[in-house]
Design a protein around this motif. Sequence first.
Motif, PDB file in Angstrom:
ATOM      1  N   ALA A 139       0.074   4.248   2.065  1.00  0.00           N
ATOM      2  CA  ALA A 139       0.365   4.034   3.483  1.00  0.00           C
ATOM      3  C   ALA A 139       1.865   4.186   3.750  1.00  0.00           C
ATOM      4  O   ALA A 139       2.278   4.691   4.799  1.00  0.00           O
ATOM      5  CB  ALA A 139      -0.111   2.647   3.914  1.00  0.00           C
ATOM      6  N   GLY A 184       4.584   0.282   4.791  1.00  0.00           N
ATOM      7  CA  GLY A 184       3.162   0.262   4.471  1.00  0.00           C
ATOM      8  C   GLY A 184       2.336  -0.671   5.356  1.00  0.00           C
ATOM      9  O   GLY A 184       1.119  -0.598   5.367  1.00  0.00           O
ATOM     10  N   ASP A 219       0.866  -1.182   0.000  1.00  0.00           N
ATOM     11  CA  ASP A 219       0.000   0.000   0.000  1.00  0.00           C
ATOM     12  C   ASP A 219       0.902   1.230   0.000  1.00  0.00           C
ATOM     13  O   ASP A 219       1.357   1.704   1.036  1.00  0.00           O
ATOM     14  CB  ASP A 219      -0.872  -0.026   1.265  1.00  0.00           C
ATOM     15  CG  ASP A 219      -1.792   1.187   1.355  1.00  0.00           C
ATOM     16  OD1 ASP A 219      -1.585   2.176   0.595  1.00  0.00           O
ATOM     17  OD2 ASP A 219      -2.717   1.149   2.183  1.00  0.00           O
ATOM     18  N   TRP A 220       1.183   1.727  -1.218  1.00  0.00           N
ATOM     19  CA  TRP A 220       2.197   2.788  -1.330  1.00  0.00           C
ATOM     20  C   TRP A 220       1.757   4.094  -0.676  1.00  0.00           C
ATOM     21  O   TRP A 220       2.599   4.852  -0.175  1.00  0.00           O
ATOM     22  CB  TRP A 220       2.570   3.000  -2.807  1.00  0.00           C
ATOM     23  CG  TRP A 220       3.248   1.796  -3.395  1.00  0.00           C
ATOM     24  CD1 TRP A 220       2.716   0.900  -4.272  1.00  0.00           C
ATOM     25  CD2 TRP A 220       4.583   1.327  -3.104  1.00  0.00           C
ATOM     26  NE1 TRP A 220       3.634  -0.099  -4.565  1.00  0.00           N
ATOM     27  CE2 TRP A 220       4.785   0.148  -3.867  1.00  0.00           C
ATOM     28  CE3 TRP A 220       5.616   1.786  -2.290  1.00  0.00           C
ATOM     29  CZ2 TRP A 220       5.974  -0.586  -3.835  1.00  0.00           C
ATOM     30  CZ3 TRP A 220       6.805   1.076  -2.246  1.00  0.00           C
ATOM     31  CH2 TRP A 220       6.979  -0.108  -2.999  1.00  0.00           C
TER      32      TRP A 220
END
Lengths: 355, 355, 355, 355
Positions: free
Chosen positions: D176, D185, D173-174
């Motif tokens: 994040a 992430g 989850d980039w």
Amino acid sequence: MGGSTIGSAFHVVTFGESHGPAVGVVIDGVKPGLALNVDVIRAELARRRPGTSDLVSPRREPDMPEILSGVFEGRTTGAPICIVIRNVDADPGEYQAVADLFRPGHGDISWFAKYGIRDWRGGGRQSGRETVGRVAAGAVAREIIGRAGMSVRGHVVEIAGISAPSAANHAVDWAAVESSPVRCGDPVAGAAMADAIREAASSGESVGGIVEVVAAGVPAGLGEPVFGKLDAELARALMSIGAVKGVEIGEGFNAARLRGSDMVDEMAGGDFLSNHAGGILAGVSNGMPVVCRIAVKPTPTVGHELRTVDIDGNDVVFSRDGRSDPCICPRIVPVAEAMVAIVLADSYMSQQAVR
Amino acid sequence: MGGSTIGSAFHVVTFGESHGPAVGVVIDGVKPGLALNVDVIRAELARRRPGTSDLVSPRREPDMPEILSGVFEGRTTGAPICIVIRNVDADPGEYQAVADLFRPGHGDISWFAKYGIRDWRGGGRQSGRETVGRVAAGAVAREIIGRAGMSVRGHVVEIAGISAPSAANHAVDWAAVESSPVRCGDPVAGAAMADAIREAASSGESVGGIVEVVAAGVPAGLGEPVFGKLDAELARALMSIGAVKGVEIGEGFNAARLRGSDMVDEMAGGDFLSNHAGGILAGVSNGMPVVCRIAVKPTPTVGHELRTVDIDGNDVVFSRDGRSDPCICPRIVPVAEAMVAIVLADSYMSQQAVR
Amino acid sequence: MGGSTIGSAFHVVTFGESHGPAVGVVIDGVKPGLALNVDVIRAELARRRPGTSDLVSPRREPDMPEILSGVFEGRTTGAPICIVIRNVDADPGEYQAVADLFRPGHGDISWFAKYGIRDWRGGGRQSGRETVGRVAAGAVAREIIGRAGMSVRGHVVEIAGISAPSAANHAVDWAAVESSPVRCGDPVAGAAMADAIREAASSGESVGGIVEVVAAGVPAGLGEPVFGKLDAELARALMSIGAVKGVEIGEGFNAARLRGSDMVDEMAGGDFLSNHAGGILAGVSNGMPVVCRIAVKPTPTVGHELRTVDIDGNDVVFSRDGRSDPCICPRIVPVAEAMVAIVLADSYMSQQAVR
Amino acid sequence: MGGSTIGSAFHVVTFGESHGPAVGVVIDGVKPGLALNVDVIRAELARRRPGTSDLVSPRREPDMPEILSGVFEGRTTGAPICIVIRNVDADPGEYQAVADLFRPGHGDISWFAKYGIRDWRGGGRQSGRETVGRVAAGAVAREIIGRAGMSVRGHVVEIAGISAPSAANHAVDWAAVESSPVRCGDPVAGAAMADAIREAASSGESVGGIVEVVAAGVPAGLGEPVFGKLDAELARALMSIGAVKGVEIGEGFNAARLRGSDMVDEMAGGDFLSNHAGGILAGVSNGMPVVCRIAVKPTPTVGHELRTVDIDGNDVVFSRDGRSDPCICPRIVPVAEAMVAIVLADSYMSQQAVR
């Protein structure tokens, strides 16, 4: 491969456009422990500065360098040195008229073919103003070669067909060179050259000439064989100066007319008895002064109407717009010296690696 | 930094000594898929070979190249190409007499200062025999630039003061150039040049001259600005040839005597109306033929006694020992063409990276 | 930019394909006056030669080097050294079956994407056979660094999960390393490694491992700051070996789990008390041994059927064709040593230029 | 050879010291016509800026870049781009105490051995502050590779032994990652990492970790064979970052423990079925994501007393002086991304020259 890079051990990258925020240079590979301050660089820059006489461009640039890195407590640290010189008297507006045409005799058309985009403000990166970065780098190079006993000096030996003696066979009065507005140490020839420049300028013309650079104290053994010959590196460095169309070493083109016995520098008692070779044998320095000459074309910015094309390919007529030099030779002298100093610094450091 | 390296995208390293086992070249950065075979290279080598007439060195070398790598099923693969040419007619014994002295006019003394050791066999790495590697690399470079529509041809325009027309303002008969023993397309001038060489040789002398190289079909946009200018790279490449003492582009040294209006190449209808610039504006090709000239000194190996020193510093007298050319100009033509082709191949590939 | 080039002051270009006429190397920038003969090079080549035990490829190559240039009377002259090794046991026919498919795990597919053409004979330029040129260059590099007191030795510290002590915290018996077929100085671990290789081979498999190289006698001060750090150059040089997937210096990946106080090498009496850094601080050698480790993947040429595609994109199944090593680690040791020696020679010569 | 230079077609030189007037970069070889403005560069610089959380150095630098050249009307012109970032919060006085000693774990001693002179102000050129120039160059590189469909992203996968999933086998989850103070992430692992950093900092310690960078959209065919392999260039570029002690590609060190069949990436329907290779086969990209991981050591500036020597060789004890990061991993992420982007831009431009 962008082309603004020269040198291996003494690695120089220049940057900046004529009418952008600044011009400058980064040198990666400077010897540590050299005394260096901004005044040394400023003094060299002052020698190429415009606006100093009626014979050169009226642009007024103070050319105040700032050292951003690589020097601590007055000495080089071995880290890259960045020197920035802000452009002050840059008025891009005066170039608006040429934004859509290729000025005749300039690189506008060839650079557009290369990049597909152009910075038309005073020639942008093409402008002779990029040589500020060269002179700043040359000032650093002089510190390196100076410590090794080398010095580099240049003078004008011909303008508009009026010639002065070469340092190869005549003692040059270097103080007179520096005080001469045309950088010619011969007062009679120098005065005639100045007259010729003024005469050309008054008729909207420009004139070319020949500049000679002499490096003294060059130890034998500098230069790499085959492609990296000292004269090859000098030729590249000198030909890279904007208006230069020819480079020669020692006898140069005159060598084409000599017989073998007249070209050879004989020796006795360990010394060379002449210097036809210009200090370089088979690409490596032989201990004699290194003598280079460059042919400088007349600047293309003249007052006459000249035919050219615009960026859409339409025929147009152009005459001078923007400030320019009627003869660039005097201002090329410090630039050519800088290039020779850069090559010598690089060759000297490279030679240290070999032995 | 050893100096036997040239080019970035088209990266060339040559090797070999005059009287060692072989000379040759490795090219790293060859485009894949080019048709290439040993005959193409052999044909170019034959053009610089000694022993082909009474005007050149009598050394007899078949110059048979062997391709060791980088070609598969008649095509380049992108891998480095190594080409080796064995030395056959190498008789080091004939050089024993010069093992302990510095031949006058040669790089013996400067190279000894550089390395502290020497290979005295026929000049070793200094010898013009190293140009075999250049010509082999040039043959490969020609394949690359040929595919892009470029061709490179050279001829002799002056020997011993006898001149022939430049290609810049005269249609050259290139077939006549190739069949001429002096590589001059003008039969009258060529005959006079040949006589001058024979006359010099008969009196134990040598003569110099001027070689011109013309590259046609060069697209606009080649060359990198500032230090990597196309003319700067050509100057380096051409000055790196052993006997060359000067390089000029377009009007060259004559530009120093022109006025601005006479130097500018005007345009109409999208075409240049003249080519004073020699095909390069501000360091970048403009689509016109690229015209270079080099000054070739007379070879230093003459029959007269000349004063020199031995490796212990004692004065000695030397006269010719070993085979030599009374005028190197004809054999320099293919070498100079090769250097121009190498520079163009490198510039062309570099330009592909930019766009 | 062709990629077969490494080093600046000590400039190396290798050439040659697995099943072409020859492999070899040119080194431009060799110090003059080094004692060098073909036996020194042959001895190093023998250490990487195939066909020496049942643990390595059965290809039988005598690997007889020929020095074509740069050496005269047993000493280097400063001119480029070309070393050629003929391929003898090259049977391209055995690769005919893979001419039209991309072998799984090899670079066939990526190189075809790059070049649009391929040399399918044993992998062509991709083959590990190109490392012959590296080892030959390394033999020359060892002469340079040896004169400066440096030595480079490597050994296997892990194969198929079986580990042996690192030289960082254990005295290695280097003679035992050389006599071990797996190049592991620990007899127990070495025997287990050999068994693991034989077991893998018998089931058509291959195994990987870890090779460690230690450079002793490296003076403090080698390496260039920022991008040219000594560890950066070592990482590039070592990662460039075909089967290598990781490089670490000193504590390497273990450093990620240490606390600051445990990573620092304290000093007393002018000496470092530990060598967690692996001899390099901020990219510059600190006088302690330089310790590098590389992760070597199992070779992709296995006996199992693996899915791949042919050059037309059709799915195909492939199992081993051609000779191969079930574990490349023992033969990588001399190659990794050569790369470290090349980097040190280049760094050492570069450092001479700075001071 | 000064070391502050990387790349050939995309040629980068950085400059500047921690407590000098400025840091910055010149890029020679930028493609023309790219949209580029100062905000793009500022945004990247903000990602590595200190003073943004309690987990990083409290030094407060606005990091406002100024573009001095190479951009006209919002587009690159092909001329060199110089970007300067002034140092604002530089207080050399706080380093006066270390002017005469070699800080333990830093390069003070090795650089002094190299240069014989030092800039003791915050480490001078050694300082992590030099990475500002890298990130600025990386921002330009991203424009080039972005146009070609490539993107580069990094995240922290381990700190103080606490690990988070690799992008190789887990969807990251980039967003994040960017909002996480440790750039991880995974929220659980990220929180534990932050706790570990605070715990270490509170006891005067520092911790290390592992950073992963993934390049997506990399076309097959990038990278030069043999020494210029894409993974070799990445290894050099990443290892050149100050605190990095190891680099791995794809399976990396884990490959040492795999069997051949488990390491090979099989293909079907023209696609790879796995990515153990990390996107690079035989040094050339294969079209899969390029996956690199680097081992980051704990910073050596800790609160504990550590033994070292002063410049006269006397034993002394040192504990932290000056601002520092208890864990440099989060701030290394944008630096590592920049290095990968620089390598890809250079490889991409080089590949254009070949085809």
